[in-house]
Write a protein that holds these residues in place. Sequence first.
Motif, mmCIF file in Angstrom:
data_model
loop_
_atom_site.group_PDB
_atom_site.id
_atom_site.type_symbol
_atom_site.label_atom_id
_atom_site.label_comp_id
_atom_site.label_asym_id
_atom_site.label_seq_id
_atom_site.Cartn_x
_atom_site.Cartn_y
_atom_site.Cartn_z
ATOM 1 N N PRO A 324 1.387 -1.216 -18.807
ATOM 2 C CA PRO A 324 1.326 0.207 -19.136
ATOM 3 C C PRO A 324 0.606 1.014 -18.053
ATOM 4 C CG PRO A 324 0.689 -1.129 -21.027
ATOM 5 C CD PRO A 324 0.814 -2.061 -19.871
ATOM 6 N N GLY A 325 1.199 2.118 -17.666
ATOM 7 C CA GLY A 325 0.573 3.023 -16.708
ATOM 8 C C GLY A 325 0.690 2.606 -15.257
ATOM 9 N N VAL A 326 1.368 1.485 -14.977
ATOM 10 C CA VAL A 326 1.519 1.034 -13.587
ATOM 11 C C VAL A 326 2.872 1.515 -13.057
ATOM 12 C CG1 VAL A 326 1.657 -0.938 -12.024
ATOM 13 C CG2 VAL A 326 0.052 -0.975 -13.932
ATOM 14 N N TYR A 327 2.825 2.349 -12.032
ATOM 15 C CA TYR A 327 4.069 2.858 -11.444
ATOM 16 C C TYR A 327 4.683 1.844 -10.477
ATOM 17 C CZ TYR A 327 2.535 7.375 -13.241
ATOM 18 O OH TYR A 327 2.130 8.397 -14.053
ATOM 19 N N GLY A 328 3.845 1.183 -9.696
ATOM 20 C CA GLY A 328 4.377 0.247 -8.709
ATOM 21 C C GLY A 328 3.276 -0.567 -8.081
ATOM 22 N N ALA A 329 3.684 -1.645 -7.398
ATOM 23 C CA ALA A 329 2.729 -2.527 -6.718
ATOM 24 C C ALA A 329 3.448 -3.229 -5.579
ATOM 25 C CB ALA A 329 2.174 -3.562 -7.697
ATOM 26 N N ARG A 330 2.692 -3.533 -4.544
ATOM 27 C CA ARG A 330 3.250 -4.330 -3.451
ATOM 28 C C ARG A 330 2.113 -4.875 -2.590
ATOM 29 N NH1 ARG A 330 3.870 -2.783 1.750
ATOM 30 N NH2 ARG A 330 3.003 -0.770 2.348
ATOM 31 N N MET A 331 2.408 -5.952 -1.854
ATOM 32 C CA MET A 331 1.444 -6.411 -0.855
ATOM 33 C C MET A 331 1.358 -5.364 0.242
ATOM 34 S SD MET A 331 3.276 -9.030 1.763
ATOM 35 C CE MET A 331 2.382 -8.234 3.099
ATOM 36 N N MET A 332 0.204 -5.313 0.889
ATOM 37 C CA MET A 332 -0.034 -4.304 1.909
ATOM 38 C C MET A 332 -0.689 -4.964 3.108
ATOM 39 S SD MET A 332 -2.471 -0.981 1.580
ATOM 40 C CE MET A 332 -3.918 -1.975 1.934
ATOM 41 N N GLY A 333 -0.264 -4.544 4.297
ATOM 42 C CA GLY A 333 -0.869 -5.090 5.505
ATOM 43 C C GLY A 333 0.028 -6.139 6.143
ATOM 44 N N GLY A 334 -0.538 -6.851 7.113
ATOM 45 C CA GLY A 334 0.242 -7.811 7.886
ATOM 46 C C GLY A 334 0.758 -8.981 7.075
ATOM 47 N N GLY A 335 0.042 -9.363 6.026
ATOM 48 C CA GLY A 335 0.514 -10.410 5.151
ATOM 49 C C GLY A 335 -0.350 -11.655 5.140
ATOM 50 N N PHE A 336 0.114 -12.648 4.367
ATOM 51 C CA PHE A 336 -0.532 -13.961 4.247
ATOM 52 C C PHE A 336 -1.929 -13.858 3.638
ATOM 53 C CE2 PHE A 336 2.326 -14.031 7.908
ATOM 54 C CZ PHE A 336 3.234 -14.980 7.471
ATOM 55 N N GLY A 337 -2.168 -12.818 2.888
ATOM 56 C CA GLY A 337 -3.464 -12.594 2.271
ATOM 57 C C GLY A 337 -3.752 -11.105 2.237
ATOM 58 N N GLY A 338 -4.979 -10.769 1.895
ATOM 59 C CA GLY A 338 -5.329 -9.358 1.789
ATOM 60 C C GLY A 338 -5.053 -8.828 0.398
ATOM 61 N N CYS A 339 -4.661 -7.569 0.339
ATOM 62 C CA CYS A 339 -4.582 -6.849 -0.929
ATOM 63 C C CYS A 339 -3.155 -6.520 -1.358
ATOM 64 C CB CYS A 339 -5.327 -5.517 -0.819
ATOM 65 S SG CYS A 339 -7.105 -5.632 -0.669
ATOM 66 N N THR A 340 -3.027 -6.298 -2.668
ATOM 67 C CA THR A 340 -1.886 -5.525 -3.148
ATOM 68 C C THR A 340 -2.369 -4.104 -3.400
ATOM 69 O OG1 THR A 340 -2.314 -6.134 -5.466
ATOM 70 C CG2 THR A 340 -0.719 -7.482 -4.219
ATOM 71 N N LEU A 341 -1.456 -3.154 -3.200
ATOM 72 C CA LEU A 341 -1.707 -1.753 -3.505
ATOM 73 C C LEU A 341 -0.969 -1.423 -4.794
ATOM 74 C CD1 LEU A 341 -2.771 1.079 -2.698
ATOM 75 C CD2 LEU A 341 -0.643 1.389 -1.415
ATOM 76 N N ASN A 342 -1.674 -0.830 -5.738
ATOM 77 C CA ASN A 342 -1.101 -0.531 -7.054
ATOM 78 C C ASN A 342 -1.274 0.946 -7.376
ATOM 79 O OD1 ASN A 342 -0.895 -3.553 -8.291
ATOM 80 N ND2 ASN A 342 -2.734 -3.340 -7.047
ATOM 81 N N LEU A 343 -0.218 1.578 -7.854
ATOM 82 C CA LEU A 343 -0.279 2.961 -8.319
ATOM 83 C C LEU A 343 -0.430 2.930 -9.828
ATOM 84 C CD1 LEU A 343 2.520 4.801 -6.292
ATOM 85 C CD2 LEU A 343 0.237 4.086 -5.575
#
Length: 392
Positions: A324-343
């Motif tokens: 609920p309330g999540v518009y979208g999500a994806r991995m962010m940056g060069g890859g192989f780790g790091g963050c997902t960005l979520n709206l």
Amino acid sequence: MLASRITAAFRQHFGSTPLVVRAPGRVNLIGEHTDYNGGFVLPAAVDKEIIFAVALNGTTTARLYAYDNQEHYATDLAALQPGQPQWANYLKGVVAQFQRRGVPVPGFDCVFGGNVPVGAGMSSSAAVECGLAFALDQLLGTHLERMELAHMAQKAEHEYAGVMCGLMDQFASLFGRDGQVVRLDCRSLAYAYFPFDTEACRLVLCNSGVKHSLADSEYNKRRQECERGVQLLQQHYPDVKSLRDATLAQLAQHQAAFDEVTYRRCRYVVQENQRVLDACEALQRRDLAAVGRLMHASHAGLRDEYEVSCPELDALEEAARGLPGVYGARMMGGGFGGCTLNLVAPAHVEAFIQTVGQAYQRRFGRPLETYQTSIVAGVSEVAGPAAAAHSA
């Protein structure tokens, strides 16, 4: 508060009054691995930042102090070379770019530190490069354009850190604007701002807590794969100078000439460029659901075609999907780790963090670190007592 601590550390170590500069990290809403292919990106500067305190010292030596590591390093500015510690390379590389432009860089003292999470895909390295480039530009009175400073910071990373990054990270740190994302055309360097209402939608970063060691080597490998694809297309379409110029129809027409891996890499980049343009139109319509769908499609492409995701990132994107309330999500940056960005809609942020955190803990046996970020302006001098004393 961070600026006060960095300024106090500078006075403690070097005993003079510095110029104080803030350099933000960035998120990239969409448009991953498109920058070095001459394509489009859609980043924003965010309120995780590196603070610099810098002053000329009347010598020929740069005396550097990494506040977060509590490490000192000094180097003769007449004999710059990459080396150890690695963090100093980002700073030495910036100085080398001024020297290359015929700007004599006298000795200076520098303390820097911040709260951009390292290895989370928020471009802490670009913030370090851009912060020092801006500070030296101010102290030396060179009055370089911000785009020039971005190119200098990018070259510093190429030549002293050995990562062949595109321009996006440095551009975003320098050109950020409060409450707006900025679309950069990495071929022409034209840019345009688009509204992002953080009252209607929050940016929540979920840090996988992993940074796989193959990230940098695979990044450079992806660049080579894309360049190989361009060479194959040029045999039929001489006007294709980068994947920005290619179309899906052209790729499909000559698929037989490609090995499977190169074909998938190229197809992802062409599709991702279109997703950036579509996301900008959706932002103008304030259609966050459409932006979110494009983000999920971007993640799928990064996972399946560009192959720069990892199980942790995939699990985070999957856990966010449909909440609920999540518009979208994806991995962010060069890859192989790091963050997902979520709206995430503001009313649902707390529940989102709890639900995704529990899912991550169950799957990987470790807690999930999250950050809520707001969109801020790019690199600037910090106003306050330190800045006032410097300008006086």
